[in-house]
Write a protein that holds these residues in place. Structure first.
Motif, mmCIF file in Angstrom:
data_model
loop_
_atom_site.group_PDB
_atom_site.id
_atom_site.type_symbol
_atom_site.label_atom_id
_atom_site.label_comp_id
_atom_site.label_asym_id
_atom_site.label_seq_id
_atom_site.Cartn_x
_atom_site.Cartn_y
_atom_site.Cartn_z
ATOM 1 N N LYS A 106 0.852 -1.184 0.000
ATOM 2 C CA LYS A 106 0.000 0.000 0.000
ATOM 3 C C LYS A 106 0.888 1.233 0.000
ATOM 4 C CE LYS A 106 -0.340 0.771 4.964
ATOM 5 N NZ LYS A 106 -0.621 -0.048 6.119
ATOM 6 N N ILE A 187 -5.127 5.939 2.447
ATOM 7 C CA ILE A 187 -4.406 4.761 1.934
ATOM 8 C C ILE A 187 -4.912 4.348 0.564
ATOM 9 C CG2 ILE A 187 -3.661 2.386 2.377
ATOM 10 C CD1 ILE A 187 -4.255 2.629 5.223
ATOM 11 N N TYR A 189 -4.502 0.990 -1.849
ATOM 12 C CA TYR A 189 -4.026 -0.378 -2.038
ATOM 13 C C TYR A 189 -4.083 -0.655 -3.534
ATOM 14 C CZ TYR A 189 -5.092 -1.038 2.980
ATOM 15 O OH TYR A 189 -5.153 -0.921 4.349
ATOM 16 N N HIS A 207 -2.697 -7.663 11.908
ATOM 17 C CA HIS A 207 -2.033 -6.796 12.884
ATOM 18 C C HIS A 207 -3.085 -6.273 13.849
ATOM 19 C CE1 HIS A 207 -3.820 -4.021 9.992
ATOM 20 N NE2 HIS A 207 -3.865 -3.145 10.983
ATOM 21 N N ASP A 209 -3.978 -2.545 15.789
ATOM 22 C CA ASP A 209 -3.574 -1.138 15.750
ATOM 23 C C ASP A 209 -2.929 -0.824 17.096
ATOM 24 O OD1 ASP A 209 -4.692 -1.116 13.267
ATOM 25 O OD2 ASP A 209 -6.483 0.006 13.838
ATOM 26 N N LEU A 216 -12.341 4.320 10.937
ATOM 27 C CA LEU A 216 -12.031 3.936 9.547
ATOM 28 C C LEU A 216 -13.203 4.198 8.622
ATOM 29 C CD1 LEU A 216 -10.152 2.271 7.511
ATOM 30 C CD2 LEU A 216 -11.575 0.320 8.153
ATOM 31 N N GLN A 218 -13.971 2.994 4.999
ATOM 32 C CA GLN A 218 -13.409 2.108 3.980
ATOM 33 C C GLN A 218 -14.123 2.268 2.650
ATOM 34 O OE1 GLN A 218 -13.769 -2.179 4.424
ATOM 35 N NE2 GLN A 218 -15.501 -2.010 5.809
ATOM 36 N N LEU A 224 -12.038 -5.331 4.590
ATOM 37 C CA LEU A 224 -11.562 -5.442 5.973
ATOM 38 C C LEU A 224 -11.999 -6.795 6.547
ATOM 39 C CD1 LEU A 224 -10.313 -4.080 8.526
ATOM 40 C CD2 LEU A 224 -12.603 -3.154 8.981
ATOM 41 N N HIS A 264 -6.636 -7.785 12.689
ATOM 42 C CA HIS A 264 -7.412 -7.600 11.463
ATOM 43 C C HIS A 264 -6.460 -7.463 10.284
ATOM 44 C CE1 HIS A 264 -6.672 -3.663 13.312
ATOM 45 N NE2 HIS A 264 -6.624 -3.160 12.084
ATOM 46 N N VAL A 266 -6.446 -6.430 5.673
ATOM 47 C CA VAL A 266 -7.187 -5.984 4.496
ATOM 48 C C VAL A 266 -6.834 -6.922 3.354
ATOM 49 C CG1 VAL A 266 -7.427 -4.164 2.775
ATOM 50 C CG2 VAL A 266 -7.254 -3.574 5.196
ATOM 51 N N ARG A 274 -7.945 -0.031 -4.231
ATOM 52 C CA ARG A 274 -8.841 0.170 -3.097
ATOM 53 C C ARG A 274 -8.340 1.381 -2.311
ATOM 54 N NH1 ARG A 274 -8.872 -1.072 2.486
ATOM 55 N NH2 ARG A 274 -10.907 -1.721 3.266
ATOM 56 N N SER A 276 -8.896 3.677 1.405
ATOM 57 C CA SER A 276 -9.521 3.718 2.732
ATOM 58 C C SER A 276 -8.851 4.809 3.552
ATOM 59 C CB SER A 276 -9.386 2.369 3.447
ATOM 60 O OG SER A 276 -8.040 2.147 3.780
ATOM 61 N N PRO A 278 -8.056 5.249 7.494
ATOM 62 C CA PRO A 278 -8.067 5.108 8.951
ATOM 63 C C PRO A 278 -7.546 6.386 9.607
ATOM 64 C CG PRO A 278 -6.214 3.886 8.020
ATOM 65 C CD PRO A 278 -6.918 4.572 6.867
ATOM 66 N N PHE A 280 -5.963 7.284 13.198
ATOM 67 C CA PHE A 280 -5.480 6.746 14.461
ATOM 68 C C PHE A 280 -5.611 7.872 15.480
ATOM 69 C CE2 PHE A 280 -3.362 4.597 10.918
ATOM 70 C CZ PHE A 280 -3.868 3.323 11.118
HETATM 71 C C1 OGA Z 1 -4.730 -0.025 9.269
HETATM 72 C C2 OGA Z 1 -5.936 -0.763 8.820
HETATM 73 C C3 OGA Z 1 -7.805 -0.883 7.304
HETATM 74 C C4 OGA Z 1 -8.168 -0.387 5.943
HETATM 75 O O1 OGA Z 1 -4.220 0.813 8.468
HETATM 76 O O2 OGA Z 1 -4.285 -0.254 10.400
HETATM 77 O O3 OGA Z 1 -6.308 -1.714 9.463
HETATM 78 O O4 OGA Z 1 -9.295 -0.626 5.531
HETATM 79 N N1 OGA Z 1 -6.578 -0.332 7.724
HETATM 80 O O5 OGA Z 1 -7.325 0.225 5.295
#
Ligand code: OGA
Ligand code: NI
Length: 330
Positions: A106, A187, A189, A207, A209, A216, A218, A224, A264, A266, A274, A276, A278, A280
């Protein structure tokens, strides 16, 4: 055959509930009822959807449109704002790598609070504090800043509900959010077949978080997936009009493991790009994280040493981004 080949079943509403946040939109309202639902979710998968979250769909759509523009720029354009020492800007593919795993498939654009160079924390060199970087794309900054401001307010509402769910004062967490180290990550992907390099994973790294909570938004395509305590993977599909909220390791630590942070991943199953976002949603660098009194009982004595939120989070980021992509040999 890899276990990621077969799409998992969607999570049930019991596993990952949809929680109506409208009561939290009214200042001073009684949050007890939603707090009970949230508590149940956080003791289970620690993932839930929120609807009536208060963020205008146009703000979200505007940011997704700008993301698509940004990630279609030539790499050399994106690299002009490559991640700086403030951890803001563009992170090319391969920047994030969890210890012992292949690098993540990503790339992203990261931003946080926009602090000026004469801010006292920036002068002091406190990690993750600094000004944002912006690409030369008209309209990008305005759209993304509107998203950041809106998600910041949503995060504060969720934290009030979480505090009530733990039996402490409503402002238990938000009092540590005067200069929070919130990181919003746009993000991208890439479609899996677009990247043939076997050095990279398939974007399916499981992983947890590491921060307090993650908010998030998405891609409508979903992707996810969550690992249940018994090892089964379930999908958390896109539900229109919702955000996904999940807890990170810092929350598990703060609650003395009364609440969980759930693994979780992706999996981009559609063969197309894709997107998304997130966020934090982490507190001030110097927020003291020490077992919440209501989470300590004779059966569950305090397990963790007190830690400063920022020291914990930056330690985890360093461990995951110390990775340098291999040099091309040909
Ligand atoms: C992350 C994550 C989910 C997503 O970046 O920690 O879990 O849908 N992302 O990108
Ligand atoms: Ni995650």
């Amino acid at each position: 055959m890899s276990e990621t080949m077969t799409p998992p079943r969607p999570a049930t509403a019991d596993e990952v509930p949809v929680i109506d946040m409208s009561p939290a939109l009214v200042p001073g309202a009684d949050l007890t009822a939603i707090a009970q639902t949230v508590r149940k979710a956080c003791q289970g998968m620690a993932f839930f959807y929120v609807k009536n979250h208060g963020i205008d769909q146009a703000v979200i759509d505007g940011t997704f449109q700008q993301m698509q523009r940004f990630f279609s720029l030539p790499l050399e354009e994106r690299m002009k704002i490559v991640k700086d020492r403030f951890h803001r800007g563009y992170l090319p593919i391969g920047t994030t790598r969890y210890p012992g795993k292949l690098p993540d498939l990503k790339d992203s654009f990261d931003l946080g609070l926009d602090l000026s160079l004469d801010d006292e924390e920036v002068i002091a060199g406190t990690p993750l504090h600094g000004p944002n970087q912006w690409p030369d794309l008209p309209g990008f900054r305005e759209a993304v800043e509107a998203y950041f401001d809106a998600v910041r307010e949503l995060g504060m509402r969720v934290l009030r509900v979480l505090a009530v769910s733990l039996g402490v004062e409503e402002d238990y967490f938000v009092r540590f959010y005067s200069k929070p180290t919130i990181l919003t990550r746009l993000i991208h992907y890439p479609a899996p077949e677009a990247v043939a390099d076997p050095e990279f994973g398939i974007g399916a790294l499981d992983h947890t978080d590491y921060g307090l909570i993650t908010l998030l938004y998405q891609d409508p395509a979903g992707g996810l997936e969550l690992k249940k305590p018994d090892g089964e993977w379930v999908a958390a599909p896109f539900i229109p009009g919702t955000f996904v909220v999940n807890l990170g390791d810092l929350m598990a630590r703060w609650t003395n493991d009364v609440y969980r942070s759930n693994p979780h991943r992706v999996v981009n199953r559609l063969g197309r790009d894709r997107f998304s976002i997130p966020t934090f949603f982490n507190p001030n660098h110097r927020a003291p994280v020490e077992a919440i009194p209501t989470c300590v009982t004779p059966d569950n004595p305090a397990k963790y040493e007190p830690v400063l939120a920022g020291e914990y989070v930056t330690g985890r980021i360093r461990a995951n981004q110390g990775y340098k992509p291999p040099q091309a040999t040909a």
